[in-house]
Design a protein around this motif. Structure first.
Motif, short mmCIF file in Angstrom:
data_model
loop_
_atom_site.label_atom_id
_atom_site.label_comp_id
_atom_site.label_asym_id
_atom_site.label_seq_id
_atom_site.Cartn_x
_atom_site.Cartn_y
_atom_site.Cartn_z
N SER A 283 0.76 -1.19 0.11
CA SER A 283 0.08 -0.04 0.08
C SER A 283 1.02 1.28 -0.05
O SER A 283 0.37 2.35 -0.63
CB SER A 283 -1.02 0.09 1.15
N LYS B 279 5.45 11.78 -9.48
CA LYS B 279 5.45 12.82 -10.48
C LYS B 279 5.15 14.11 -9.81
O LYS B 279 5.44 15.40 -10.31
CB LYS B 279 4.43 12.61 -11.73
N GLU B 280 4.36 14.12 -8.83
CA GLU B 280 3.91 15.28 -8.18
C GLU B 280 5.02 15.90 -7.35
O GLU B 280 4.96 16.98 -6.28
CB GLU B 280 2.66 15.11 -7.33
N SER C 62 2.83 1.44 -3.60
CA SER C 62 2.14 1.69 -4.78
C SER C 62 1.65 3.43 -4.71
O SER C 62 1.69 3.89 -5.48
CB SER C 62 0.97 0.80 -4.74
N ASP D 140 2.62 6.03 -7.39
CA ASP D 140 1.75 7.07 -8.01
C ASP D 140 2.01 8.61 -7.97
O ASP D 140 1.57 9.02 -9.03
CB ASP D 140 0.27 6.63 -7.20
N TYR D 141 2.45 8.78 -6.77
CA TYR D 141 2.53 10.44 -6.64
C TYR D 141 4.15 11.06 -6.94
O TYR D 141 4.43 11.94 -6.14
CB TYR D 141 1.90 10.92 -5.28
#
Lengths: 331, 147
Positions: B97, B107-108, B100, B104-105
């Motif tokens: 969890s 790039k931010e 992942s 996912d984040y």
């Protein structure tokens, strides 16, 4: 509300598909396919969605041999917060732009608005475009993209792609006949993993109003398509129309979410495709082609959208839905 | 159609989920993860000549590493779809969890991306883990005081 159009024609369409759609049964009909991965050569999933939409706009201009300076209006919408995929893809168009949102019913909403502008004599032509991306939606509406949580069989799979259509007042082989603007429906549905059940009542409501207002029956159409109800939602809609309005949908009825993928071999899509581009990919690649080559004479397209956000779902609010319908005819 | 009647119509078309089968798969897979953990503890105590307590810390680190690596390679979510919750309930699910969410984040950026989102799913586990640890600790303390 059903509107008649007198002078609106389809000039061309373009479809750009992602890797899962490129493996589906309609693969031969798409203009461009990204088969390698969901990044489609972009740095992030969100930017990939922008690229898919940009590609579809470029292909549409090329196919219809029209310069972007001649475009009077572009209407587009998508699923991402603040419809950013659409706005970023518009930057290079330099055209007047209207951003719209009705979730997965966006493509038909765009067509209805564009057709009304053209029929009212305000503009000569208009592009209606939409996009969605499996991973950017997953990230926004559900869990992190790499997070593997088992999903129920009723869950749908957001389609990846971009699709555009050019309407104008110049006669062509396909005429936009009429359409119905849907109303927001609440059937007290709370399960974001069963969008078919959420959206079927909206589809039933819009279909009933369309048939009532135009004094037609399902048999007047060669094909009637809903947007993304999936295999279970499709059956719910049939039962609902029969019991509430005594309207029987026969073999001419199908759902774009079911048609976009091979549900037997592509089991990861579960109940079928969803997302604004799901119905647009099927309609613009296959149905428009069928109208052009004479396979279909008259078609009724109904796009269904689930109107909600994760915030409202966590606040225990029901998931609302809407459906817009449009009828196209070969001439 | 009334909302209640509609609910019956939805239920009529609901596909059967094989919950029993999923539970058995999860039970077996989760058990196998436990067996793997025990094997690792045995190996570490044997090879490194350390205490069982130390070896269990090494075991947890190993499982977290494997789960994170498989997540980064894009394999773990596919395994979960086969193994159901068997891989999510053990420590492997916790690591999954967090990794992942971090992927996912990415790039931010490190602050508004990874930093503020890495506990997106794991945050609840940590919060309620700590709260329940405090609660059961208190229960145990009271029992010991009374006894």
């Amino acid at each position: 509300m059903t509107i008649d159009f007198k002078n609106v024609y389809v000039q061309g369409v373009s479809t750009v598909a992602g890797p899962y759609e490129a493996k589906g049964p309609l693969r031969a009909n798409f203009d461009k396919k990204y088969t390698k991965d969901l990044y489609c050569g972009a740095a992030s999933f969100e930017q990939a969605e922008v690229k898919l939409l940009e590609d579809s706009l470029k292909i549409l201009l090329k196919k219809t041999k029209i310069d972007k300076k001649e475009i009077d209006l572009v209407i587009a919408g998508d699923l991402l917060n603040q419809i950013t995929s659409s706005t970023y893809a518009m930057l290079e168009m330099h055209s007047p732009f209207l951003g719209i949102y009705s979730a997965c019913a966006t493509s038909i909403e765009g067509l209805l608005i564009g057709a009304a502008f053209i029929d009212g004599g305000k503009i000569d032509n208009c592009i209606a475009a939409t996009s969605s991306h499996n991973m950017s939606s997953e990230k926004q509406f559900r869990n992190p993209t790499e997070y593997g949580s088992p999903k129920p069989k009723t869950a749908t799979f957001t389609a990846t792609g971009g699709a555009s259509i050019l309407l104008s007042n110049k006669p062509s082989r396909i005429r936009v006949v009429n359409g119905t603007i849907g109303t927001v429906i609440d059937y007290d549905q709370h399960d974001p993993f069963h969008m078919g059940a959420t959206m079927a009542p909206a589809a039933a409501d819009t279909l009933y109003k369309y048939f009532r207002d135009t004094k037609t029956t399902p048999n007047d159409f060669d094909i009637i398509l809903t947007g993304d109800l999936g295999i279970y939602g499709k059956e719910i809609l049939k039962d609902l129309l029969k019991s509430d309005h005594q309207i029987e949908l026969g073999d001419q009825y199908n759902d774009c979410g079911v048609m976009l993928y091979d549900l037997k071999t592509q089991q990861e899509v579960l109940a079928g495709g969803s997302g604004p581009v799901c119905s647009a990919l099927v309609n613009y690649s296959t149905i428009i082609k069928g109208l052009e080559d004479g396979t279909y004479k008259k078609v009724l397209l109904v796009a269904t959208g689930a109107l909600f956000s994760p915030t409202f779902v966590y606040q225990k609010q029901p998931i609302l839905s809407i459906a817009h319908a449009i009828c196209l005819e070969a001439i | 159609m009334e909302k209640q009647k509609y609910e019956q119509l939805v239920q009529k078309h609901n596909p059967k989920e094989s919950k029993g089968k999923n539970a058995i798969i999860a039970f077996v897979v989760g058990g196998l993860v436990g067996v793997a953990g025990e094997l690792l503890i045995c190996l570490y105590t044997h090879w490194l000549n350390i205490s069982r307590n130390d070896a269990s810390v090494y075991m947890i680190v190993t499982l977290i590493f494997i789960a994170s690596l498989l997540t980064a390679l894009g394999v773990f979510d596919k395994l979960v779809s086969k193994a159901k919750c068997g891989l999510l309930i053990p420590i492997t699910g916790f690591a999954h969890s967090m990794t992942s969410a971090a992927i996912d984040y990415k790039k931010e950026g490190p602050i508004y991306g990874i930093g503020s989102n890495i506990f997106k799913l794991a945050g609840s586990v940590i919060l309620y883990g700590v709260v329940s640890a405090w609660f059961f600790g208190m229960v145990r303390y009271i029992i010991e005081v009374i006894a």
